[in-house]
Design a protein around this motif. Structure first.
Motif, mmCIF file in Angstrom:
data_model
loop_
_atom_site.group_PDB
_atom_site.id
_atom_site.type_symbol
_atom_site.label_atom_id
_atom_site.label_comp_id
_atom_site.label_asym_id
_atom_site.label_seq_id
_atom_site.Cartn_x
_atom_site.Cartn_y
_atom_site.Cartn_z
ATOM 1 N N VAL A 158 0.494 -1.118 0.089
ATOM 2 C CA VAL A 158 -0.279 0.132 0.097
ATOM 3 C C VAL A 158 1.156 1.467 0.085
ATOM 4 C CG1 VAL A 158 -1.616 1.621 1.293
ATOM 5 C CG2 VAL A 158 -2.082 -1.060 0.815
ATOM 6 N N ILE A 159 1.772 1.093 0.452
ATOM 7 C CA ILE A 159 2.593 2.455 0.871
ATOM 8 C C ILE A 159 3.102 3.204 0.332
ATOM 9 C CG2 ILE A 159 4.798 3.027 2.157
ATOM 10 C CD1 ILE A 159 3.559 1.515 4.527
ATOM 11 N N ILE A 160 4.121 1.689 -0.894
ATOM 12 C CA ILE A 160 5.008 1.910 -2.140
ATOM 13 C C ILE A 160 4.089 2.533 -2.715
ATOM 14 C CG2 ILE A 160 4.499 -0.320 -3.192
ATOM 15 C CD1 ILE A 160 8.051 2.375 -3.574
ATOM 16 N N ALA A 161 2.903 1.709 -3.339
ATOM 17 C CA ALA A 161 1.887 2.627 -4.705
ATOM 18 C C ALA A 161 1.560 4.301 -4.318
ATOM 19 C CB ALA A 161 0.398 1.382 -4.396
ATOM 20 N N LEU A 162 0.746 4.065 -3.068
ATOM 21 C CA LEU A 162 0.792 5.506 -2.514
ATOM 22 C C LEU A 162 1.682 6.382 -2.960
ATOM 23 C CD1 LEU A 162 -1.718 5.017 0.648
ATOM 24 C CD2 LEU A 162 -2.074 6.043 -1.672
ATOM 25 N N ALA A 163 3.260 5.800 -3.208
ATOM 26 C CA ALA A 163 4.587 6.830 -2.685
ATOM 27 C C ALA A 163 5.124 7.061 -4.606
ATOM 28 C CB ALA A 163 5.557 6.398 -1.991
ATOM 29 N N VAL A 164 4.125 5.966 -4.741
ATOM 30 C CA VAL A 164 4.413 6.186 -6.635
ATOM 31 C C VAL A 164 3.800 7.079 -6.989
ATOM 32 C CG1 VAL A 164 3.688 4.897 -9.045
ATOM 33 C CG2 VAL A 164 5.628 3.819 -7.072
ATOM 34 N N ALA A 165 2.685 7.048 -6.664
ATOM 35 C CA ALA A 165 1.190 8.359 -7.403
ATOM 36 C C ALA A 165 1.774 9.380 -6.177
ATOM 37 C CB ALA A 165 0.011 7.659 -6.645
ATOM 38 N N ARG A 166 2.135 9.723 -5.505
ATOM 39 C CA ARG A 166 2.409 11.385 -4.678
ATOM 40 C C ARG A 166 3.490 11.566 -5.606
ATOM 41 N NH1 ARG A 166 1.019 12.162 0.771
ATOM 42 N NH2 ARG A 166 2.142 14.024 1.392
ATOM 43 N N VAL A 167 4.648 10.779 -6.025
ATOM 44 C CA VAL A 167 5.553 11.867 -6.910
ATOM 45 C C VAL A 167 5.236 11.446 -8.579
ATOM 46 C CG1 VAL A 167 7.360 10.644 -5.556
ATOM 47 C CG2 VAL A 167 7.173 9.278 -7.359
ATOM 48 N N GLY A 168 4.188 11.280 -9.122
ATOM 49 C CA GLY A 168 3.329 11.204 -10.206
ATOM 50 C C GLY A 168 4.208 10.299 -11.673
ATOM 51 N N ALA A 169 4.628 9.459 -10.580
ATOM 52 C CA ALA A 169 4.890 8.012 -11.462
ATOM 53 C C ALA A 169 3.526 6.894 -11.050
ATOM 54 C CB ALA A 169 5.699 7.468 -10.673
ATOM 55 N N ILE A 170 4.230 6.059 -12.519
ATOM 56 C CA ILE A 170 2.943 5.180 -12.788
ATOM 57 C C ILE A 170 3.367 3.924 -12.096
ATOM 58 C CG2 ILE A 170 1.512 3.812 -14.449
ATOM 59 C CD1 ILE A 170 3.023 6.485 -16.403
ATOM 60 N N HIS A 171 2.379 3.166 -11.282
ATOM 61 C CA HIS A 171 2.691 1.797 -10.458
ATOM 62 C C HIS A 171 2.315 0.711 -11.890
ATOM 63 C CE1 HIS A 171 -1.169 1.270 -8.588
ATOM 64 N NE2 HIS A 171 -0.417 2.464 -8.234
ATOM 65 N N SER A 172 2.385 -0.265 -11.436
ATOM 66 C CA SER A 172 1.868 -1.413 -11.780
ATOM 67 C C SER A 172 2.607 -3.431 -10.935
ATOM 68 C CB SER A 172 3.106 -2.278 -13.556
ATOM 69 O OG SER A 172 2.442 -2.787 -14.108
ATOM 70 N N LEU A 173 1.259 -3.235 -10.542
ATOM 71 C CA LEU A 173 1.127 -4.179 -9.486
ATOM 72 C C LEU A 173 1.118 -6.114 -9.737
ATOM 73 C CD1 LEU A 173 0.634 -1.827 -7.998
ATOM 74 C CD2 LEU A 173 -0.492 -3.029 -5.995
ATOM 75 N N VAL A 174 2.110 -6.753 -9.151
ATOM 76 C CA VAL A 174 2.015 -7.878 -9.897
ATOM 77 C C VAL A 174 2.082 -8.921 -8.376
ATOM 78 C CG1 VAL A 174 3.520 -9.148 -10.594
ATOM 79 C CG2 VAL A 174 3.321 -6.913 -11.698
ATOM 80 N N PHE A 175 0.811 -10.004 -8.790
ATOM 81 C CA PHE A 175 0.903 -10.645 -8.055
ATOM 82 C C PHE A 175 1.716 -11.333 -7.668
ATOM 83 C CE2 PHE A 175 -0.525 -15.158 -7.387
ATOM 84 C CZ PHE A 175 -0.954 -15.166 -6.224
ATOM 85 N N GLY A 176 1.715 -11.523 -5.945
ATOM 86 C CA GLY A 176 3.271 -12.036 -5.950
ATOM 87 C C GLY A 176 3.574 -13.964 -6.179
ATOM 88 N N GLY A 177 2.469 -14.669 -6.077
ATOM 89 C CA GLY A 177 2.479 -15.800 -6.764
ATOM 90 C C GLY A 177 2.655 -15.954 -8.494
ATOM 91 N N PHE A 178 2.518 -15.641 -9.206
ATOM 92 C CA PHE A 178 3.341 -15.058 -10.994
ATOM 93 C C PHE A 178 4.686 -15.317 -11.010
ATOM 94 C CE2 PHE A 178 0.061 -12.331 -12.590
ATOM 95 C CZ PHE A 178 -0.835 -12.690 -12.575
ATOM 96 N N SER A 179 4.888 -16.723 -12.259
ATOM 97 C CA SER A 179 6.029 -16.653 -11.888
ATOM 98 C C SER A 179 7.042 -15.889 -12.260
ATOM 99 C CB SER A 179 6.102 -17.517 -13.347
ATOM 100 O OG SER A 179 5.924 -16.766 -15.054
ATOM 101 N N ALA A 180 8.115 -15.880 -12.654
ATOM 102 C CA ALA A 180 9.482 -15.404 -13.814
ATOM 103 C C ALA A 180 9.100 -14.474 -14.628
ATOM 104 C CB ALA A 180 11.371 -15.095 -13.167
ATOM 105 N N GLU A 181 8.643 -15.639 -15.397
ATOM 106 C CA GLU A 181 8.221 -15.181 -16.553
ATOM 107 C C GLU A 181 7.213 -14.280 -16.881
ATOM 108 O OE1 GLU A 181 10.473 -18.540 -16.464
ATOM 109 O OE2 GLU A 181 8.475 -18.375 -15.871
ATOM 110 N N ALA A 182 6.010 -14.532 -16.069
ATOM 111 C CA ALA A 182 4.893 -13.589 -15.420
ATOM 112 C C ALA A 182 5.817 -12.407 -15.688
ATOM 113 C CB ALA A 182 3.424 -13.440 -15.352
#
Length: 666
Positions: A158-182
């Protein structure tokens, strides 16, 4: 209905439940909202946007360039909402509540899988987000830069997503169970400068290494400058590989930063996040959501559909990487100053490592959850765990609203949910929406809407859904067709990252003449105008010219006491073209498969008709599901027809389809 229509109606539902009087008396939304919104949708959404804090007001509320051009050609459509307006998303979600005197109000109750707990007030959340924002600046992250986040459900996500938004950057959250390829696909597709991950994560009582996947995903990508690592599992995941100059510990970088951060305001159309479709077939699409319009939709729909009150404790059970969590676990409730629960583990993870099927019940009781928003697949799982009802000894009286999201909820699962967790009186906010829509499109207003088990009722004010045929003509009540959204709305995805042509082809080209957004879902409307989802258009089964809905056949199966959950698909058939095949998770163990299959085939024939009777029914302990809980029926089709399964890394259990296929062969 003719047999060439998109779907054939099978199961009527006649039960209905009017809104409780006490909710009607205090509803956030009044009955005139639909008429006001229909009269002037743009003015309606402007009013909703004014619920946010804007550093600068917008100059133009809405611009729309449709897909169909004046010369008859097609081009990717372009939408703008609140052009010229400037705001900061993180300030709207955190700072303004602190400044309004709510600093000591709890923003999040966090519970780890092993029982570790943490409470973050809005004041504490602002301090942590500010420190993380300074850390991002130190790492060279600024407006427009992409940050991929590969973390479990922990406060740092939560903290890093809000921090990314705070500085005007763009986040892409990825499920922690996804493979290295995904993961690598998403890092590479976004050309991310920063990847945020953890040393490991806890899953079903075990500490699972994670950073090795992040390292494999990052290998050789020159645009990726740093990997920021949260220490979660510590000594339980030793032998951590480390790349000096690239890898940075969260606690060494973030913890030393200043606790005050001056936030800049950004344009309303500044991209906020990229979220990828599951990608179980074909290349995942990176959907781009922007700041002002998205936050307007997220905030208003949470306030309206969940009737958000100041003393609510809201629990959306989705993984933070899922769009439901973006909208109703991050941005929507935070924008409304709502207290929330986040939980790291699986529904049956016990604190001491052993299974605990009552874990969710304990969490509801511990934190006094008032709104419990989960997926139909979990409801059906709970039905199999507790066939005789929820165990005694749990005080669930705090619950005032239940919510459903992910795919259509079967009527019998809806009724069980209401009776067992809702005391037979709590409304169910059954929501329909997609990653593409950004926020709920259809959902009941708890104090105004009459509920019908299995229906998401009607479009919310400011939105309009239709059920149409192949030519884009609205079909009569009871007839199945394609679900479309008419017009535009603030929270809609603006494009597919790096591929606007795919945005056009996937969503707008099919009904470009009418200007409709094509959802890819089939649906029917009843005589009251309430909408019933019939499944993905790709999942229709054509039996002797009759196009049948998988959802309705599954609902008939789930209504039988021997069935906990069901997935239905088509199979090649030399006589009928296609035949119905069902995979059933039984409600209890030790059943005779042949006897159960025969009984269920007869049951479907009696409830729906012989045309829908499955050719075969297979008992299985699992079904292939995305992380959001959607059954991947196309994979069931591949299993039945013996085709290669392809990429399954985006599923909850990537090896599940192979296990089902092996069981079927056996």
């Amino acid at each position: 209905m003719t047999t060439d229509a998109p779907f054939r109606e099978l199961l009527p539902e006649t039960r209905s439940f009017p809104p409780p009087a006490e909710l009607a008396a205090t509803s956030n939304v009044d009955a005139g909202a639909w008429d006001r919104a229909a009269a002037d949708p743009v003015a309606f959404w402007e009013e909703a946007a004014r619920r946010l804090d804007w550093a600068e007001p917008w100059t133009t509320a809405h611009r729309w360039s449709p897909a169909l051009q004046a010369d008859g050609t097609l081009a990717p459509p372009e939408a703008e909402w609140f052009a010229g307006g400037r705001l900061n998303v993180a300030v709207n979600c955190v700072d303004r509540h602190v400044e309004a005197g709510l600093g000591e109000k709890v923003a999040y109750y966090f519970e780890g899988e092993r029982g570790d707990r943490r409470v973050l007030t809005f004041a504490e959340l602002r301090r942590e987000v500010s420190k993380a924002a300074h850390a991002l600046t130190e790492l060279g992250i600024g407006q427009g830069d992409r940050v991929v986040v590969y973390l479990p459900v922990i406060p740092e996500t939560v903290i890093i997503a809000l921090a990314v938004a705070r500085v005007g950057a763009i986040h892409s959250l990825v499920f922690g169970g996804f493979s290295a390829e995904a993961l690598r696909f998403r890092v590479e597709d976004t050309a991310a400068k920063l990847l945020v991950t953890s040393d490991g994560q806890f899953r079903r009582g075990k500490a699972v290494p994670v950073k090795a996947n992040a390292d494999a995903a990052a290998a050789g990508l020159e645009h990726l400058e740093h990997v920021l690592v949260v220490r979660r599992t510590g000594e339980e995941t030793p032998d951590l590989a480390w790349t000096d100059g690239r890898d940075v510990w969260w606690h060494e970088l973030v913890d030393r930063q200043p606790e005050v951060h001056e936030a800049e305001a950004f344009d309303a159309e500044n991209p906020l996040f990229i979220i990828y479709t599951s990608g179980t077939t074909g290349k995942p699409k990176g959907l781009v959501h922007t700041s002002g319009g998205y936050l307007t939709g997220a905030s208003w729909t949470h306030w309206a559909a969940f009737d958000a009150k100041p003393d609510d404790v809201h629990w959306c059970t989705a993984d933070l990487a899922w769009v439901t969590a973006h909208t109703y676990e991050l941005y929507g409730p935070l924008a409304n100053g709502t207290t929330q629960v986040i939980y790291e583990g699986t529904p049956d993870a016990g604190e001491a490592g052993a299974a605990d099927r009552e874990r969710h019940l304990r969490i509801i009781e511990r934190y006094g959850v008032t709104v419990y928003y989960t997926a139909p697949t979990l409801v059906r799982t709970l039905m199999t765990w507790f066939p005789d009802g929820v165990p005694d000894g749990h005080d669930l009286s705090s619950i005032r609203l239940l919510g459903s999201v992910g795919e259509s909820i079967n009527p019998e699962a809806w009724m069980w949910f209401r009776e067992q967790l809702g005391r037979g009186e709590t409304p169910i906010v059954d929501t329909w929406w997609q990653s593409e829509t950004g926020a709920a499109v259809m959902a009941p207003i708890p104090g105004l809407s009459t509920l019908k088990p299995g229906s998401a009722t009607k479009a919310l004010p400011g939105l309009r859904t239709l059920v149409v045929d192949d030519a884009g003509r609205e079909v009569p009540p009871g007839a199945g067709g394609y679900l479309v959204v008419a017009g535009t709305w603030p929270s809609m995805a603006r494009t597919v990252w790096g591929n606007p042509q795919r945005y056009l082809d996937s969503y707008w080209a099919r009904f470009a003449e009418q200007g409709y957004f094509f959802s890819g879902d089939g649906a029917k409307a009843d005589a009251d105008g309430d909408i019933w989802l019939l499944g993905r258009v790709d999942d229709v089964i054509n039996v002797s010219g009759h196009r049948l809905s998988t959802i309705e056949i599954e609902s008939a199966l789930v209504a039988h006491p021997l069935v906990g959950e069901a997935g239905v698909t088509g199979a090649d058939d030399p006589t009928t073209g296609e035949a119905v095949v069902a995979f059933v998770i039984p409600a209890r163990e030790g059943l005779d498969e042949d006897a159960v299959a025969a009984e269920l085939r007869a049951h479907v024939a009696q409830v729906i008709g012989p045309i829908a009777k499955p050719r075969a029914i297979h008992l299985t302990p699992e079904l292939p599901k995305t992380r959001s809980g959607k059954i991947m029926r196309r994979l069931l089709r591949d299993i039945v027809d013996g085709r290669p399964l392809g990429d399954t890394t985006s599923l909850q259990e990537p090896e599940g389809p192979a296990r089902i296929a092996a069981r079927l062969r056996g």
